[in-house]
Scaffold this motif. Structure first.
Motif, short mmCIF file in Angstrom:
data_model
loop_
_atom_site.label_atom_id
_atom_site.label_comp_id
_atom_site.label_asym_id
_atom_site.label_seq_id
_atom_site.Cartn_x
_atom_site.Cartn_y
_atom_site.Cartn_z
N ALA A 85 0.83 -1.21 0.00
CA ALA A 85 0.00 0.00 0.00
C ALA A 85 0.86 1.25 0.00
CB ALA A 85 -0.92 -0.02 1.21
N ASP A 86 1.95 1.22 0.75
CA ASP A 86 2.88 2.34 0.80
C ASP A 86 3.47 2.61 -0.58
OD1 ASP A 86 4.41 4.32 2.00
OD2 ASP A 86 5.91 2.95 2.79
N ASP A 87 3.91 1.56 -1.23
CA ASP A 87 4.51 1.70 -2.56
C ASP A 87 3.51 2.19 -3.60
OD1 ASP A 87 6.92 0.80 -1.56
OD2 ASP A 87 6.62 -1.27 -2.21
N LEU A 88 2.23 1.81 -3.44
CA LEU A 88 1.20 2.16 -4.42
C LEU A 88 0.61 3.56 -4.22
CD1 LEU A 88 -0.63 -1.28 -4.56
CD2 LEU A 88 0.53 -0.17 -6.48
N GLY A 89 0.90 4.19 -3.09
CA GLY A 89 0.44 5.55 -2.88
C GLY A 89 -0.82 5.71 -2.06
N PHE A 90 -1.19 4.72 -1.28
CA PHE A 90 -2.33 4.87 -0.38
C PHE A 90 -2.00 5.90 0.69
CE2 PHE A 90 -3.57 1.04 -2.48
CZ PHE A 90 -4.96 0.99 -2.38
N GLN A 91 -3.04 6.59 1.17
CA GLN A 91 -2.85 7.70 2.10
C GLN A 91 -2.59 7.23 3.53
OE1 GLN A 91 -2.70 10.86 1.41
NE2 GLN A 91 -3.19 12.01 3.27
N ARG A 92 -3.41 6.28 4.01
CA ARG A 92 -3.33 5.82 5.40
C ARG A 92 -3.47 4.31 5.47
NH1 ARG A 92 -4.69 10.90 7.62
NH2 ARG A 92 -6.04 11.95 6.13
N PHE A 93 -2.95 3.79 6.57
CA PHE A 93 -3.12 2.38 6.91
C PHE A 93 -3.46 2.34 8.39
CE2 PHE A 93 -1.92 -1.93 7.99
CZ PHE A 93 -2.19 -2.67 6.84
N TRP A 94 -4.74 2.08 8.67
CA TRP A 94 -5.20 2.08 10.06
C TRP A 94 -5.45 0.65 10.54
CZ3 TRP A 94 -9.39 6.46 10.87
CH2 TRP A 94 -8.75 7.71 10.78
N ARG B 222 6.38 5.95 3.91
CA ARG B 222 5.66 7.20 3.65
C ARG B 222 4.25 7.22 4.21
NH1 ARG B 222 1.53 8.19 0.97
NH2 ARG B 222 1.47 6.00 0.37
N ILE B 223 3.55 6.13 4.11
CA ILE B 223 2.13 6.06 4.42
C ILE B 223 1.86 6.44 5.88
CG2 ILE B 223 2.13 3.61 5.10
CD1 ILE B 223 -0.48 3.33 3.44
N ARG B 224 0.75 7.15 6.12
CA ARG B 224 0.35 7.46 7.48
C ARG B 224 -0.21 6.18 8.12
NH1 ARG B 224 0.38 12.78 8.81
NH2 ARG B 224 -0.68 12.21 10.75
N VAL B 225 0.13 5.96 9.38
CA VAL B 225 -0.31 4.76 10.08
C VAL B 225 -1.03 5.18 11.35
CG1 VAL B 225 0.40 2.51 10.99
CG2 VAL B 225 1.76 3.61 9.20
N GLY B 226 -2.15 4.54 11.63
CA GLY B 226 -2.90 4.96 12.81
C GLY B 226 -3.88 3.92 13.28
N SER B 227 -4.75 4.36 14.18
CA SER B 227 -5.73 3.48 14.80
C SER B 227 -7.09 3.71 14.19
CB SER B 227 -5.79 3.73 16.31
OG SER B 227 -6.10 5.08 16.59
N GLY B 228 -7.75 2.62 13.91
CA GLY B 228 -9.08 2.73 13.34
C GLY B 228 -10.08 1.83 14.05
#
Length: 329
Positions: free
Chosen positions: A35-44, A72-78
């Protein structure tokens, strides 16, 4: 239209049937890296407890694991289910994460326990914790904001990190609170689609600008099953349908291989319930998914889309991400 809409991912750390948490975490990291390589904004990463088949219980630990393995991708809690945790502990955890990975951490907050009542009591032993949610959100904002003169309670690390706080919800309560506080809002359409239109309307109508956000910002979560052909997408979707059926029955929710047909697996009432649960799902070819998402964005005026992608095969999950990003153009 979709070119201007960020695409993000929600990971439940679903355990495949016959595998364990160690396998799941390795696969989740590989998925996040793609997902990071493909350009996704966030990974929660979600928070669930006492659920056989779901490994996302220690959310902050997994956020650190994924952030450390991506660039690069933003990582957080969902999200972090706030009734389960003292706000100071959450502020220290996410302040630490922000200090380790500056500018890449999100803190999504939920009001539900993310589990059954018995487990909820074991986690915090307070049946009234959800009633304190507005106050505890405010406390977290203070703990993660700049230190104030005379402030006695401090999150170290945490103070001054200004970790972005999101409110998550599947009902109208968090929509109202997010509007009042001027915070970004994420609606959990991946499991509770019924109130999505009313919740988004309430949030946008009652939004008050804040130091955090000048205008309302809505992210919509929804299930995704995308494949080269419609027939393949429908086949792959049966893995998710089996999980929700098991959830309804109170059974372990292991992620199972797809089946040719769900006939014989569910009763007519169960079929109706599962399909209502998944009624916002984007299922089909890239062209079909693109048309569906464009219509949904136009209708609801959402600013960002966040997808669950419950495919059994890890390679097909990553292939689905490639197909999805091609939809954006």
């Amino acid at each position: 239209m979709l070119q201007s809409i960020p695409f993000s991912l929600l990971e439940l750390a679903s355990i495949r049937e016959g595998r364990d948490a160690t396998d799941t975490f390795k696969e989740s990291l590989r998925y996040a890296q793609a997902a990071d390589d493909l350009g996704f904004q966030r990974f929660w990463l979600a928070e669930h407890h006492n659920t056989e088949g779901v490994a996302s219980s220690a959310t902050a630990v997994l956020v650190g694991h994924v952030a450390g393995g991506t660039k690069r991708i933003r990582v957080g809690s969902g999200g972090v289910m706030l009734p389960n945790h003292p706000p100071l502990v959450v502020a220290e955890q996410f302040g630490t994460l922000e200090s380790l990975y500056p500018g890449r951490i999100d803190l999504g907050l939920g009001r539900a326990p993310g589990t059954d009542p018995v487990t909820a009591r074991a986690l915090r032993r307070d049946d009234r914790a959800a009633d304190d949610f507005p106050h505890e959100v405010q406390l977290l904002q203070q703990l993660l904001g700049p230190l104030q003169p005379g402030q006695r309670l401090k999150a170290i690390p945490g103070a001054g990190t200004n970790v972005p706080i999101w409110l998550l919800g599947s009902s109208l309560f968090s929509a109202q609170l997010a509007a009042q506080r001027g915070l970004p809002y994420a609606f959990a359409g991946h499991f509770a689609p019924r109130l999505v239109r009313e919740a988004v309307h309430i949030y946008r109508t009652h939004f008050r600008p804040s130091a955090t956000l000048a205008e309302p910002y809505v992210m919509l979560g929804l299930p995704l099953v995308i494949a080269e052909t419609e027939e393949r997408a429908k086949l792959l979707s049966t893995s998710g349908q089996q999980r929700i059926l098991a959830l309804f029955r109170g059974e372990p929710v292991w992620l199972k291989p797809p089946v040719e047909s769900m006939a014989g697996y569910w009763s007519p009432q169960e079929e109706a319930g599962v399909k209502e649960f998944l009624s916002l799902a984007a299922v089909g070819t890239p062209e079909q998914v693109k048309a569906y998402l464009a219509g949904l964005v136009a209708e609801l005026q959402v600013n960002e889309l966040m997808f669950t992608n419950d495919l059994y095969d890890p390679d097909e999950r990553i292939r689905a991400l490639e197909l999805l990003m091609a939809v954006r153009g």
